[in-house]
Design a protein around this motif. Structure first.
Motif, PDB file in Angstrom:
ATOM      1  N   ARG A  46      66.749 -65.332 -26.639  1.00  0.00           N
ATOM      2  CA  ARG A  46      67.277 -66.661 -26.938  1.00  0.00           C
ATOM      3  C   ARG A  46      66.458 -67.723 -26.235  1.00  0.00           C
ATOM      4  O   ARG A  46      65.977 -67.516 -25.116  1.00  0.00           O
ATOM      5  N   LEU A  47      66.327 -68.843 -26.902  1.00  0.00           N
ATOM      6  CA  LEU A  47      65.577 -69.972 -26.371  1.00  0.00           C
ATOM      7  C   LEU A  47      66.561 -71.102 -26.107  1.00  0.00           C
ATOM      8  O   LEU A  47      67.276 -71.537 -27.016  1.00  0.00           O
ATOM      9  N   LEU A  48      66.607 -71.547 -24.861  1.00  0.00           N
ATOM     10  CA  LEU A  48      67.485 -72.634 -24.451  1.00  0.00           C
ATOM     11  C   LEU A  48      66.633 -73.879 -24.238  1.00  0.00           C
ATOM     12  O   LEU A  48      65.601 -73.819 -23.559  1.00  0.00           O
ATOM     13  N   VAL A  49      67.063 -75.007 -24.810  1.00  0.00           N
ATOM     14  CA  VAL A  49      66.257 -76.228 -24.774  1.00  0.00           C
ATOM     15  C   VAL A  49      67.133 -77.424 -24.403  1.00  0.00           C
ATOM     16  O   VAL A  49      68.217 -77.618 -24.970  1.00  0.00           O
ATOM     17  N   ALA A  50      66.667 -78.241 -23.466  1.00  0.00           N
ATOM     18  CA  ALA A  50      67.283 -79.524 -23.140  1.00  0.00           C
ATOM     19  C   ALA A  50      66.319 -80.623 -23.578  1.00  0.00           C
ATOM     20  O   ALA A  50      65.149 -80.620 -23.168  1.00  0.00           O
ATOM     21  N   SER A  51      66.796 -81.537 -24.402  1.00  0.00           N
ATOM     22  CA  SER A  51      65.910 -82.559 -24.979  1.00  0.00           C
ATOM     23  C   SER A  51      66.608 -83.918 -25.017  1.00  0.00           C
ATOM     24  O   SER A  51      67.834 -83.989 -25.150  1.00  0.00           O
ATOM     25  N   PRO A  52      65.832 -84.992 -24.935  1.00  0.00           N
ATOM     26  CA  PRO A  52      66.434 -86.325 -24.967  1.00  0.00           C
ATOM     27  C   PRO A  52      66.882 -86.751 -26.360  1.00  0.00           C
ATOM     28  O   PRO A  52      67.663 -87.688 -26.498  1.00  0.00           O
ATOM     29  N   ARG A  53      66.378 -86.075 -27.402  1.00  0.00           N
ATOM     30  CA  ARG A  53      66.773 -86.369 -28.781  1.00  0.00           C
ATOM     31  C   ARG A  53      67.251 -85.093 -29.453  1.00  0.00           C
ATOM     32  O   ARG A  53      66.845 -83.998 -29.074  1.00  0.00           O
ATOM     33  N   GLU A  54      68.111 -85.245 -30.459  1.00  0.00           N
ATOM     34  CA  GLU A  54      68.637 -84.064 -31.135  1.00  0.00           C
ATOM     35  C   GLU A  54      67.515 -83.363 -31.892  1.00  0.00           C
ATOM     36  O   GLU A  54      66.856 -83.965 -32.734  1.00  0.00           O
ATOM     37  N   PRO A  55      67.286 -82.086 -31.623  1.00  0.00           N
ATOM     38  CA  PRO A  55      66.162 -81.366 -32.248  1.00  0.00           C
ATOM     39  C   PRO A  55      66.539 -80.789 -33.606  1.00  0.00           C
ATOM     40  O   PRO A  55      67.720 -80.676 -33.958  1.00  0.00           O
ATOM     41  N   ASP A  56      65.518 -80.398 -34.344  1.00  0.00           N
ATOM     42  CA  ASP A  56      65.693 -79.707 -35.618  1.00  0.00           C
ATOM     43  C   ASP A  56      64.837 -78.441 -35.556  1.00  0.00           C
ATOM     44  O   ASP A  56      63.612 -78.503 -35.662  1.00  0.00           O
ATOM     45  N   PHE A  57      65.498 -77.302 -35.402  1.00  0.00           N
ATOM     46  CA  PHE A  57      64.792 -76.040 -35.236  1.00  0.00           C
ATOM     47  C   PHE A  57      64.670 -75.256 -36.537  1.00  0.00           C
ATOM     48  O   PHE A  57      64.469 -74.036 -36.501  1.00  0.00           O
ATOM     49  N   THR A  58      64.775 -75.938 -37.670  1.00  0.00           N
ATOM     50  CA  THR A  58      64.666 -75.248 -38.959  1.00  0.00           C
ATOM     51  C   THR A  58      63.367 -74.466 -39.063  1.00  0.00           C
ATOM     52  O   THR A  58      63.358 -73.287 -39.442  1.00  0.00           O
ATOM     53  N   SER A  59      62.264 -75.100 -38.724  1.00  0.00           N
ATOM     54  CA  SER A  59      60.964 -74.433 -38.826  1.00  0.00           C
ATOM     55  C   SER A  59      60.870 -73.252 -37.877  1.00  0.00           C
ATOM     56  O   SER A  59      60.314 -72.202 -38.232  1.00  0.00           O
ATOM     57  N   CYS A  60      61.414 -73.389 -36.664  1.00  0.00           N
ATOM     58  CA  CYS A  60      61.384 -72.286 -35.700  1.00  0.00           C
ATOM     59  C   CYS A  60      62.170 -71.084 -36.217  1.00  0.00           C
ATOM     60  O   CYS A  60      61.725 -69.940 -36.087  1.00  0.00           O
ATOM     61  N   ILE A  61      63.335 -71.342 -36.798  1.00  0.00           N
ATOM     62  CA  ILE A  61      64.152 -70.254 -37.322  1.00  0.00           C
ATOM     63  C   ILE A  61      63.434 -69.567 -38.480  1.00  0.00           C
ATOM     64  O   ILE A  61      63.418 -68.332 -38.591  1.00  0.00           O
ATOM     65  N   GLU A  62      62.814 -70.364 -39.342  1.00  0.00           N
ATOM     66  CA  GLU A  62      62.101 -69.777 -40.478  1.00  0.00           C
ATOM     67  C   GLU A  62      60.916 -68.929 -40.025  1.00  0.00           C
ATOM     68  O   GLU A  62      60.618 -67.891 -40.620  1.00  0.00           O
ATOM     69  N   SER A  63      60.237 -69.361 -38.978  1.00  0.00           N
ATOM     70  CA  SER A  63      59.029 -68.663 -38.528  1.00  0.00           C
ATOM     71  C   SER A  63      59.308 -67.553 -37.526  1.00  0.00           C
ATOM     72  O   SER A  63      58.616 -66.523 -37.526  1.00  0.00           O
ATOM     73  N   TYR A  64      60.322 -67.761 -36.665  1.00  0.00           N
ATOM     74  CA  TYR A  64      60.496 -66.850 -35.541  1.00  0.00           C
ATOM     75  C   TYR A  64      61.918 -66.281 -35.407  1.00  0.00           C
ATOM     76  O   TYR A  64      62.154 -65.462 -34.526  1.00  0.00           O
ATOM     77  N   GLY A  65      62.817 -66.733 -36.259  1.00  0.00           N
ATOM     78  CA  GLY A  65      64.207 -66.336 -36.098  1.00  0.00           C
ATOM     79  C   GLY A  65      64.703 -65.418 -37.196  1.00  0.00           C
ATOM     80  O   GLY A  65      63.987 -64.541 -37.690  1.00  0.00           O
ATOM     81  N   TRP A  66      65.945 -65.646 -37.602  1.00  0.00           N
ATOM     82  CA  TRP A  66      66.627 -64.855 -38.623  1.00  0.00           C
ATOM     83  C   TRP A  66      67.048 -65.805 -39.749  1.00  0.00           C
ATOM     84  O   TRP A  66      68.228 -66.159 -39.856  1.00  0.00           O
ATOM     85  N   PRO A  67      66.125 -66.255 -40.592  1.00  0.00           N
ATOM     86  CA  PRO A  67      66.446 -67.301 -41.577  1.00  0.00           C
ATOM     87  C   PRO A  67      67.500 -66.905 -42.599  1.00  0.00           C
ATOM     88  O   PRO A  67      68.131 -67.787 -43.195  1.00  0.00           O
ATOM     89  N   MET A  68      67.711 -65.612 -42.820  1.00  0.00           N
ATOM     90  CA  MET A  68      68.687 -65.169 -43.809  1.00  0.00           C
ATOM     91  C   MET A  68      70.045 -64.867 -43.180  1.00  0.00           C
ATOM     92  O   MET A  68      70.960 -64.419 -43.868  1.00  0.00           O
ATOM     93  N   ARG A  69      70.178 -65.105 -41.898  1.00  0.00           N
ATOM     94  CA  ARG A  69      71.449 -64.839 -41.213  1.00  0.00           C
ATOM     95  C   ARG A  69      72.047 -66.149 -40.698  1.00  0.00           C
ATOM     96  O   ARG A  69      71.595 -66.694 -39.690  1.00  0.00           O
ATOM     97  N   PRO A  70      73.061 -66.674 -41.381  1.00  0.00           N
ATOM     98  CA  PRO A  70      73.662 -67.934 -40.935  1.00  0.00           C
ATOM     99  C   PRO A  70      74.347 -67.837 -39.578  1.00  0.00           C
ATOM    100  O   PRO A  70      74.587 -68.858 -38.923  1.00  0.00           O
TER     101      PRO A  70
END
Length: 225
Positions: A55-79
Motif C-alpha cells: 500500500r502507498l500512503l500519501v499526504a498532499s496539499p491538494r486532492e490527488p487523482d490516482f486513476t493512472s496509478c491504479i491502471e498502471s500499478y494497481g487492480w483496475p478491475m477490482r473496485p
C-alpha cells in the motif's frame, strides 16, 4: 491537506519496476497531484504486511487523482482495491496538548559531521539504538514527548530497517543514491500541537522525496488511552 491510501498489485511487472526505485514512486505520486508547485510538500510511504499486500500512503496539499496509478500499478478491475482519500485538515485541527497517539514514521536517521577540511558529511545511523535515539532527540522539535515504559525507556520501537540504492534521474543517467531508512512505531504525547501539525504536514528528517518523513497518528490501544 489530504491523506490517501492506494493498494498496489505487486505481482505486475510494471509495479515491480516502480517499487524498485523510490525515484519512480516519487514521480508517480507527484503526477497524481494536480497543479503541483515546486514548494508543495508531498509525502509518501510504502507499507507492506505481505508480499502481495503493498500500500502507498500519501499526504498532499491538494486532492490527488490516482486513476493512472491504479491502471498502471494497481487492480483496475477490482473496485474494492482502488484508492481512498480523506481530508486531513479536520484531524490536524483537533490536535491538542496531552493527547496520546500511536504513531508510525519511516525516517532517514542521519548525523551531519564536519571533517578536518571543513566539509560537512551526512552519515547514516546504522544501529537500531542509534536510530531510535535520533528520533527521541527530536521530540522537542516535533512538539511531542515519548511516554516511558515500565523500564523507563521511551516507547519507540525500530520495527523495520532498510537500505536501498537507486539511480537518481535515470533518464539522464544520474548518480547512484543510497538511502538508509528505519520504520518507527510507538506512542507519543502532544506537547506543542502547532509544531506537531508542522511535522505532519512538512515531514520529519531528510529524504522526504524518497519515502521518508511521513509521520502518521492513530488512536492507541485501549490500555494506553
Amino acid at each position: 491537506m489530504f491523506l490517501s491510501q492506494l493498494q498496489l498489485n505487486a505481482s505486475r511487472p510494471a509495479t515491480q519496476r516502480l517499487l524498485a526505485s523510490p525515484q519512480r514512486i516519487h514521480a508517480a505520486v507527484l503526477a497524481a497531484v494536480p497543479d503541483h508547485q515546486p514548494d508543495d510538500r508531498v509525502l509518501w510511504r510504502l507499507e507492506s504486511t505481505a508480499r502481495h499486500d503493498v500500500r502507498l500512503l500519501v499526504a498532499s496539499p491538494r486532492e490527488p487523482d490516482f486513476t493512472s496509478c491504479i491502471e498502471s500499478y494497481g487492480w483496475p478491475m477490482r473496485p474494492d482495491a482502488t484508492w481512498r482519500t480523506r481530508p486531513y485538515t479536520p484531524f490536524l485541527s483537533r490536535l491538542a496538548p496531552q493527547q496520546v497517539w500511536a504513531f508510525r514514521l519511516r525516517g532517514n536517521p542521519v548525523v551531519r559531521k564536519r571533517d578536518e577540511s571543513g566539509r560537512i558529511h551526512t552519515i547514516p545511523h546504522l544501529t537500531a539504538t542509534q536510530q531510535r535515539d535520533w528520533l527521541v532527540s527530536r521530540a522537542e522539535h516535533l512538539g511531542v514527548s515519548f511516554p516511558l515504559d515500565e523500564d523507563g525507556a521511551p516507547q519507540v520501537t525500530v520495527s523495520r530497517r532498510d537500505s536501498r540504492t537507486f539511480t537518481r534521474n535515470q533518464a539522464k543517467r544520474g548518480r547512484r543514491v543510497t538511502i538508509a531508512s528505519a520504520q518507527f512505531d510507538g506512542l507519543l504525547e502532544v506537547v506543542d500541537a502547532e509544531r506537531l501539525r508542522t511535522a505532519l504536514v512538512r515531514g520529519v528528517g531528510r529524504a522526504k522525496a524518497y519515502g521518508c518523513g511521513l509521520l502518521t497518528l492513530v488512536t492507541p490501544p485501549s490500555n494506553h488511552a
